[in-house]
Design an enzyme around this catalytic site. Structure first.
Site: not given
Length: 347
Positions: A137, A290, A323
């Site tokens: 991330s 995601d 995610h």
């Protein structure tokens, strides 16, 4: 005040690095202190260092250690025989400046500012070059920024569920709404921001598969009144409260703003110029479900890097978890990461 040399202070296994000479992109020079943890040993050649950069709502505690046995955010990947093999590598996990802790108001911090601070930290440890920089991330933002800002200081870069810029645009709008909520009411706004963050980080298929539309335990049915909660809502709210207990609202808002603004093309005229600077080998690991960093965006960036003679590959993590799979299913990253680094993992 007279500038001092950067210093490192040891506090058990968690250590602090301080400098009063961090030059920010906004033009200010400030003092900064960040925590970091290390795993493994730095070899005599000082060429086995790996830097791990954490995601937004985490800190430098990436794996359990003797003084802090709590599992870290990438626990399955760090240790003897694991992807980041501590018999082979000296692993450093550093805090993101402005992400954690309490204190006075701070100016706008960027991902590049953090990378420059990490560079100072590494120099204080006698490390001039990194074998690898990796992170999920927003940690992946920092890893890729290393490849652009210090192309001659890193050999390999791994970005999981990440990319060269914050995307897509609707997520930026939601992120700004979360920041505004914190500014209006820091305590309640932080909970609101974390609920948004956790929801955006999930996929609908994953939420449906794990919880569906079941009513939360000890909750009235959602149709009966505003206090009713579905199970997935109750879980998101509970997790937000757990995270909020360790986060300072102002610093979280600053870190979220940092993520919202990030683009490695900034200061490089355009993305092509930034991509041309990259000398490190790049591994991008997007998650199939995601919505924040879809695999198509990773493939496009890898193609661009290769266009200019760079080395970039993409390995897609097939998962329903969205995610959040970068952490929830970290064990599944072991083999592609180990293969990229050039060593097997133990089973």
């Amino acid at each position: 005040m007279r500038a001092q040399e950067a210093t490192t202070r040891v506090t058990n296994t968690r250590q602090l690095f301080s400098t009063d000479r961090l030059r920010l992109e906004v033009g200010e020079t400030i003092s900064a202190t960040v925590g970091y943890e290390t795993y493994g040993r730095l070899n005599a050649r000082r060429d086995n260092a790996v830097l791990l950069c954490h995601p937004l709502a985490a800190d430098c505690h990436a794996a359990a250690g003797p003084a802090d046995p709590r599992p870290g955010w990438w626990e399955p990947l760090i240790g003897p025989g694991r992807a980041f093999d501590t018999d082979r590598y000296f692993v450093i996990a550093a805090d993101t400046f402005c992400g954690w802790g309490t204190g006075e108001a701070i100016p706008q911090i960027t991902v590049r500012d953090n990378v420059r601070l990490q560079r100072q930290l590494l120099k204080s440890l006698g490390i001039e070059r990194l074998a690898c920089v990796a992170g999920p991330s927003t940690g992946g933002f920092q890893a890729l920024e290393w490849a652009v800002t210090y192309p001659d200081r890193v050999d390999q870069v791994i970005a999981v569920a990440s990319g060269h810029q914050a995307s897509p645009l609707f997520a930026l709008a939601v992120c700004q709404a979360a920041i505004d909520a914190i500014r209006t009411d820091p305590a309640e706004g932080l909970l609101y921001a974390l609920r948004l963050y956790l929801t955006l980080s999930s996929s609908n298929d994953w939420l449906d598969a794990v919880w569906g539309r079941r009513t939360a335990p000890a909750s009235p049915h959602p149709w009966t009144g505003p206090e009713g909660r579905y199970a997935f809502q109750a879980e998101v709210e509970a997790e937000a409260e757990r995270l909020a207990a360790h986060l300072d609202p102002g610093r979280f808002a600053a870190a979220a703003r940092m993520a919202l603004l990030h683009n490695i093309a900034h200061g490089n005229r355009d993305l092509d110029v930034a991509a041309q600077k990259i000398a490190a080998e790049i591994l991008l690991i997007p998650v199939s479900s995601d919505i924040l960093f879809p695999p198509s965006a990773g493939r496009e960036f890898a193609d661009l890097v290769r266009t200019y003679g760079g080395r970039a590959e993409v390995w897609v993590l097939e998962s329903l978890a969205g995610h959040r799979a970068a952490l929830l299913e970290a064990h599944r990253l072991a083999e592609p990461i180990s293969a990229f680094l050039g060593h097997p993992v133990w089973h």
